[in-house]
Design an enzyme around this catalytic site. Structure first.
Site, PDB file in Angstrom:
ATOM      1  N   GLU A 145      77.208  18.498 -57.637  1.00 46.97           N
ATOM      2  CA  GLU A 145      76.709  19.270 -56.509  1.00 46.97           C
ATOM      3  C   GLU A 145      75.509  18.569 -55.885  1.00 46.97           C
ATOM      4  O   GLU A 145      74.370  18.723 -56.371  1.00 46.97           O
ATOM      5  CB  GLU A 145      76.258  20.663 -56.961  1.00 46.97           C
ATOM      6  CG  GLU A 145      77.357  21.528 -57.521  1.00 46.97           C
ATOM      7  CD  GLU A 145      77.029  23.008 -57.347  1.00 46.97           C
ATOM      8  OE1 GLU A 145      77.833  23.709 -56.738  1.00 46.97           O
ATOM      9  OE2 GLU A 145      75.954  23.446 -57.800  1.00 46.97           O
ATOM     10  N   ASN A 190      80.252  31.059 -57.661  1.00 47.25           N
ATOM     11  CA  ASN A 190      78.887  31.296 -58.137  1.00 47.25           C
ATOM     12  C   ASN A 190      78.234  32.286 -57.171  1.00 47.25           C
ATOM     13  O   ASN A 190      77.872  31.923 -56.061  1.00 47.25           O
ATOM     14  CB  ASN A 190      78.137  29.952 -58.154  1.00 47.25           C
ATOM     15  CG  ASN A 190      76.665  30.113 -58.487  1.00 47.25           C
ATOM     16  OD1 ASN A 190      76.223  31.183 -58.892  1.00 47.25           O
ATOM     17  ND2 ASN A 190      75.902  29.044 -58.307  1.00 47.25           N
ATOM     18  N   TRP A 191      78.122  33.522 -57.623  1.00 47.40           N
ATOM     19  CA  TRP A 191      77.593  34.562 -56.726  1.00 47.40           C
ATOM     20  C   TRP A 191      76.072  34.512 -56.597  1.00 47.40           C
ATOM     21  O   TRP A 191      75.490  35.224 -55.794  1.00 47.40           O
ATOM     22  CB  TRP A 191      78.044  35.948 -57.217  1.00 47.40           C
ATOM     23  CG  TRP A 191      79.448  36.289 -56.818  1.00 47.40           C
ATOM     24  CD1 TRP A 191      80.486  35.423 -56.596  1.00 47.40           C
ATOM     25  CD2 TRP A 191      79.978  37.604 -56.547  1.00 47.40           C
ATOM     26  NE1 TRP A 191      81.616  36.098 -56.224  1.00 47.40           N
ATOM     27  CE2 TRP A 191      81.339  37.448 -56.190  1.00 47.40           C
ATOM     28  CE3 TRP A 191      79.445  38.885 -56.592  1.00 47.40           C
ATOM     29  CZ2 TRP A 191      82.162  38.534 -55.872  1.00 47.40           C
ATOM     30  CZ3 TRP A 191      80.271  39.967 -56.273  1.00 47.40           C
ATOM     31  CH2 TRP A 191      81.609  39.791 -55.907  1.00 47.40           C
ATOM     32  N   SER A 216      78.726  23.616 -50.176  1.00 47.09           N
ATOM     33  CA  SER A 216      79.323  23.928 -48.868  1.00 47.09           C
ATOM     34  C   SER A 216      80.840  23.789 -48.833  1.00 47.09           C
ATOM     35  O   SER A 216      81.399  23.377 -47.813  1.00 47.09           O
ATOM     36  CB  SER A 216      78.662  23.095 -47.760  1.00 47.09           C
ATOM     37  OG  SER A 216      77.286  23.434 -47.659  1.00 47.09           O
ATOM     38  N   HIS A 233      72.063  24.262 -62.983  1.00 47.24           N
ATOM     39  CA  HIS A 233      72.237  24.319 -61.531  1.00 47.24           C
ATOM     40  C   HIS A 233      70.952  23.836 -60.849  1.00 47.24           C
ATOM     41  O   HIS A 233      69.854  24.085 -61.346  1.00 47.24           O
ATOM     42  CB  HIS A 233      72.558  25.756 -61.111  1.00 47.24           C
ATOM     43  CG  HIS A 233      72.980  25.860 -59.672  1.00 47.24           C
ATOM     44  ND1 HIS A 233      72.075  25.850 -58.646  1.00 47.24           N
ATOM     45  CD2 HIS A 233      74.209  25.938 -59.103  1.00 47.24           C
ATOM     46  CE1 HIS A 233      72.736  25.927 -57.491  1.00 47.24           C
ATOM     47  NE2 HIS A 233      74.029  25.985 -57.747  1.00 47.24           N
ATOM     48  N   GLY A 280      79.658  28.549 -53.774  1.00 50.43           N
ATOM     49  CA  GLY A 280      78.598  29.551 -53.687  1.00 50.43           C
ATOM     50  C   GLY A 280      78.928  30.584 -52.621  1.00 50.43           C
ATOM     51  O   GLY A 280      79.723  31.498 -52.829  1.00 50.43           O
ATOM     52  N   GLY A 281      78.311  30.428 -51.451  1.00 49.73           N
ATOM     53  CA  GLY A 281      78.415  31.406 -50.372  1.00 49.73           C
ATOM     54  C   GLY A 281      79.831  31.899 -50.101  1.00 49.73           C
ATOM     55  O   GLY A 281      80.063  33.106 -49.953  1.00 49.73           O
TER      56      GLY A 281
HETATM   57  P1  PGA Z   1      77.340  26.736 -51.634  1.00 51.23           P
HETATM   58  O1  PGA Z   1      76.712  26.724 -53.104  1.00 51.23           O
HETATM   59  O2  PGA Z   1      78.838  26.745 -51.784  1.00 51.23           O
HETATM   60  O3  PGA Z   1      76.823  27.998 -51.017  1.00 51.23           O
HETATM   61  O4  PGA Z   1      76.866  25.490 -50.950  1.00 51.23           O
HETATM   62  C1  PGA Z   1      77.299  25.992 -54.147  1.00 51.23           C
HETATM   63  C2  PGA Z   1      76.512  26.162 -55.422  1.00 51.23           C
HETATM   64  O5  PGA Z   1      75.276  26.156 -55.379  1.00 51.23           O
HETATM   65  O6  PGA Z   1      77.089  26.300 -56.519  1.00 51.23           O
END
Ligand code: PGA
Length: 251
Positions: A168, A11-12, A213, A98, A234-235
């Site tokens: 999440e 997820n960018w 994370s 989300h 995400g990140g």
């Molecule tokens: P993160 O985000 O991996 O940066 O914690 C996950 C997401 O929100 O889908």
């Protein structure tokens, strides 16, 4: 159930310009035969890059997803994107509900349900996100909160092919924190039981992803848990090397 191929979704969020196509190209290149056999990769860029990425991904089997869609197919909804428009870009997936949409755009479970239905109508697979806040977990309410979110946001009549659930925890997103492995396993088993009670045997086929994370250093232990059928990242999905390293937890 054992034949289910795990899915790792990137997820960018609101990151990426045309120049980022090169980084996406490195993901496509790194998705070799061995990885392809073991895990399905999906990348969800911002809407501006959906069509570009879909073209770059052609023939590679990296799938493309959007980060949101509108519950209606067309009409006077300035700035919104319908599920049909998302499908029209060449995408096959869409993230729905989300926590960043729920908190910054006040989206409800009912909104999420409408979006899952629209996605289904447009032939997209919806990645429905649920998750408790830090306070809800501290108060011992995490399982009940997830039940209520699933209850409110999952339409009836879904099959294991139309729907993915992503657990999440809100407090784990972008924070570097994750629940303990026991807490993740407990929640995923709980979600599985909820899905089976709602959908019968189809509920056993739904992918349940963990998100929050996930990084190369914790991917193997989290993705190795029962009923964790992949990750929403995400990140760490913005760097091809990190994203591929997470997916390699399945190699
Ligand atoms: P993160 O985000 O991996 O940066 O914690 C996950 C997401 O929100 O889908």
């Amino acid at each position: 159930m054992h034949a289910r191929k795990p899915i790792v979704v990137g997820n960018w969020k609101m990151n990426g310009l045309k120049a980022s196509t090169a980084e996406f190209g490195r993901i496509v290149e790194g998705y070799g035969a061995e990885l392809r056999r073991r895990v399905q990769l999906v990348v969800c860029p911002p809407a501006t890059l959906l069509s570009t990425f879909a073209v770059v991904a052609l023939g590679s089997r990296v799938a493309i997803g959007a980060q949101d869609c509108h519950p209606r197919m067309s009409g006077a909804h300035t700035g919104d994107l319908s599920a049909e428009m998302v499908a029209d870009t060449g995408a096959n997936f869409v993230i729905v509900g989300h926590s960043e949409r729920r908190s910054a755009h006040y989206e409800s479970d009912e909104d999420a349900r409408g979006k899952v239905e629209a996605a289904h109508q447009a032939g997209l697979i919806a990645i429905l996100c649920v998750g408790e806040t830090e306070k809800e977990r501290r108060d011992g309410a995490a399982l009940a909160v997830i039940d209520s979110q699933l209850h409110g946001s999952m339409p009836d009549g879904m099959t294991g092919d139309d729907l993915i659930v992503a657990y999440e925890p809100v407090w784990a997103i972008g924070s570097g924190l994750t629940p303990s492995l026991a807490e993740i396993a407990e929640m995923h088993a709980h979600i599985r039981a909820h899905l089976v009670s709602r959908m019968g045997s189809e509920g056993g086929r739904v992918h349940i992803l963990y998100g929050g994370s996930v990084k190369p250093s914790n991917a193997a232990e989290i993705l190795g848990l029962a009923d964790v059928n992949g990750a929403l990242v995400g990140g760490a999905s913005l760097k091809a090397a990190d994203f591929l390293s997470i997916a390699s937890a399945y190699a």
